[in-house]
Scaffold this motif. Sequence first.
Motif, mmCIF file in Angstrom:
data_model
loop_
_atom_site.group_PDB
_atom_site.id
_atom_site.type_symbol
_atom_site.label_atom_id
_atom_site.label_comp_id
_atom_site.label_asym_id
_atom_site.label_seq_id
_atom_site.Cartn_x
_atom_site.Cartn_y
_atom_site.Cartn_z
ATOM 1 N N MET A 1 0.841 -1.206 0.000
ATOM 2 C CA MET A 1 0.000 0.000 0.000
ATOM 3 C C MET A 1 0.869 1.245 0.000
ATOM 4 N N HIS A 2 0.359 2.324 -0.625
ATOM 5 C CA HIS A 2 1.106 3.566 -0.713
ATOM 6 C C HIS A 2 1.275 4.176 0.676
ATOM 7 N N LYS A 3 2.492 4.641 0.930
ATOM 8 C CA LYS A 3 2.716 5.269 2.231
ATOM 9 C C LYS A 3 2.105 6.663 2.239
ATOM 10 N N ILE A 12 -1.280 9.519 14.680
ATOM 11 C CA ILE A 12 -2.124 9.103 15.813
ATOM 12 C C ILE A 12 -3.599 9.310 15.476
ATOM 13 N N GLY A 13 -3.913 10.451 14.855
ATOM 14 C CA GLY A 13 -5.301 10.700 14.457
ATOM 15 C C GLY A 13 -5.795 9.630 13.493
ATOM 16 N N GLN A 14 -4.977 9.324 12.494
ATOM 17 C CA GLN A 14 -5.355 8.313 11.499
ATOM 18 C C GLN A 14 -5.478 6.935 12.160
ATOM 19 N N GLY A 15 -4.533 6.624 13.030
ATOM 20 C CA GLY A 15 -4.552 5.331 13.722
ATOM 21 C C GLY A 15 -5.814 5.178 14.565
ATOM 22 N N ALA A 16 -6.206 6.261 15.239
ATOM 23 C CA ALA A 16 -7.400 6.198 16.089
ATOM 24 C C ALA A 16 -8.648 5.972 15.236
ATOM 25 N N ILE A 17 -8.711 6.663 14.101
ATOM 26 C CA ILE A 17 -9.867 6.486 13.206
ATOM 27 C C ILE A 17 -9.899 5.038 12.707
ATOM 28 N N SER A 137 8.480 5.092 19.007
ATOM 29 C CA SER A 137 9.801 5.594 18.633
ATOM 30 C C SER A 137 9.747 6.259 17.264
ATOM 31 N N ASN A 138 8.683 6.006 16.503
ATOM 32 C CA ASN A 138 8.575 6.645 15.187
ATOM 33 C C ASN A 138 7.103 6.776 14.787
ATOM 34 N N GLN A 139 6.869 7.382 13.630
ATOM 35 C CA GLN A 139 5.513 7.692 13.182
ATOM 36 C C GLN A 139 4.708 6.418 12.940
ATOM 37 N N CYS A 177 -0.747 2.629 6.303
ATOM 38 C CA CYS A 177 -2.014 2.530 7.020
ATOM 39 C C CYS A 177 -2.631 1.157 6.779
ATOM 40 N N LYS A 178 -3.298 0.654 7.815
ATOM 41 C CA LYS A 178 -3.834 -0.709 7.753
ATOM 42 C C LYS A 178 -5.359 -0.692 7.660
#
Lengths: 536, 193
Positions: A1-3, A12-17, A137-139, A177-178
């Motif tokens: 998948m495209h980074k 963090i916002g994207q991960g939470a969504i 430790s990273n994004q 993103c997963k």
Amino acid sequence: MHKQLLLGVEAIGQGAIDGGMSGVYAYPGTPSTEITEYIQENKLAIERGLHSKWSANEKTAYETALGMSYAGKRTMACMKHVGLNVAADAFINSAITGVNGGFIVTVADDPSMHSSQNEQDSRYYGKFAMIPVLEPSNQQEAYDMAREGFELSEKTGVPVMLRITTRLAHSRAGVDCKAVLDENQTAMPQDARQFVLLPGIARRRYKSLLEKQAAFVKLSEGSKYNNYYEGEEKSLGIISCGIAYNYLMENYPEGDCPYPVLKISQYPIPEEQVRKMEAECDEILVLEEGYPLVEEHLKDFFGKGTQVKGRLDGSLPRDGELNPDLIAKALGKDTSTGPDVPGLVANRPPALCQGCGHQDAYEAMNEVLADYGKGHVFSDIGCYTLGALPPYETINSCVDMGASITMAKGASDAGLLPAVAVIGDSTFAHSGITGLLDAVNENANITVVISDNESVSMTGGQDSSAQGKIESICQGLGVDPEHIRVIVPLKKNHEELVKLFREELAYEGVSIIIPRRECIQRASRRKRNLKRHANH
Amino acid sequence: MKSNIILAGVGGQGILSIAAALGTAALEDNLYIKQAETHGMSQRGGAVVSHMRISDKPIASDLIKQGTADLILSVEPMEALRYLPFLSETGYLVTNTTPFINIPNYPDYEEVMAAVKEQPRFVAIDADQMAKDAGNARSSNMVMLGAASPFIDIDFKMLEDGIRNVFGRKGEEIVEINLKALRAGREFAENNK
Ligand SMILES: Cc1ncc(C[n+]2csc(CCOP(=O)(O)OP(=O)(O)O)c2C)c(N)n1
Ligand code: SF4
């Protein structure tokens, strides 16, 4: 998948969504603000109708998130480090009530105080509340931890802290993103009494929190975020926490670190790995962004055990953020540097924008207060705090949000007159209202300037929750309407401003002056957006 | 390839638009990127800096080590000097010559420029004037990116695409002005490095 190229906070916002969150609750504060802003503008978040409006302060944000968790849904509360002081009562107790829907509290620390009054380390709060703490430790880890943190919270039954620091918050990198997870359905907590912290129940709940501690350590020991990397050279073992791991690796660009390295990104401290390092290494160097939490924990009081180095023995500075150069020095590596900064380079501190309404208020106040000498003005946190610096030097305090009104009252109680408070509209809504009630109840002799720019400007111009309500709030608290005075702070109104300040300083009781003019940055942003929408 | 770039300026000057164009280009080129920005209080007219790192291999640190920057790209001459300790022995200093004076103790301008010109490798460019010539004073940051482009190992076409990407939604005219600014900056640097 495209980074996707994302800031740590955006990750963090994207991960939470993507983790199935149903609502974020937050009050702005650097470096945490953009988490909520990202969610406010995210397409999927809008489609799903996720809650993302600003709260009045961190305590209301935290408690509202807890309510959402009670109702079974996944939720996140976000704040800067000092915001957790405001929410601390709810925070500590929520570890005892436990959660129903997954609850992540994201706290952004600001070592080196780029935009803060202190550099407190939120990991201590995590330890204090006895809950798991994640420190990316990273994004990519920031994204993964936000996405998976809800499950960890549901599994452990307690809120989980996600702790970041300024550099990671405001640094961009590619993030994979997963899959997007579903939101939870509304569901009652399994234990109907868990949220009733009457002593009898609280004692039971607290015992169960204590009993979970060993399991939390086990989780850390098995966490994919905590890794032990073997090394041939056992004269030294290195423990690196969060982003410090990257700074360490920067010093070994070929991945050729000869020492055993323990990377910690989940707490409580993974005991098994630390013991292994202690058994095989002569000394241990601890690299951590913030206070020496791990170092203090491992350091032996009587000095008989393994030597532990870090911020406490001077291997690293005791304060401020880390960087790859400081770590190179701690490792005894050569550090090169470019040319020196020429002596003529002057400091360039932040300043009020030209034309800002706070300036007009300070011009008038300085003229009136000249009659009384220096030291009468208590202030608060916001753009207007820059009025402490030249050319104004009007204000004499900035401690924590809301402290202007209360400190002015205390000084007035002590006989320091006049006693003036300067507070912004958002800060007033955040923590000024209760202090004003105290002042009204005792008819304190103070003059409160609510410098209203209709915006939360210091953090980038968010909506202020007091918008359009300030006069009615003051009246509702019992301030005499004749002493609630509104004026437009503009150069052409200078004489009028001066007259008004004179009159209200002379009044013996609580008076409110509201210089009101929209922040010019916010106004121009608003106009730009209008134009952009018009073009589409 | 590996580029360590310090972007410098004053809060409000928009150095992040340079970073965005560069970052988009690098991403399209399938490179790794890390870019640390300054948000918060300093954006109120204070000194701001961004550490930008581009590489064909994974990057560890978000911050650049001292003495290892290949390029300091500054939109203000005094700010260019503030980060000299980061410059490598072979690094370039590329700066706009227009000062941004918002402090009472701004040093003597001639002395600032003398200190810039003392550096062994520099490009000093009047980006504000060149942006006006290109058709829009607000495209000076793209003049600066153009001036820095000979020292960054990214295909120039990718930078042009980056600009199309970043400014695309503002319309074709704005894109063209910024492309013109980019090319003018590059040409100047090629002739004056
Ligand atoms: C407890 C806490 N939360 C958040 C912040 C971050 N913060 C600092 S100033 C500010 C905004 C203040 O807005 P306002 O009072 O309206 O003043 P303005 O900046 O608009 O002049 C915020 C949110 C903080 N310092 N402390
Ligand atoms: S951002 Fe707004 S409130 Fe802050 S200094 Fe500028 S004009 Fe004033």
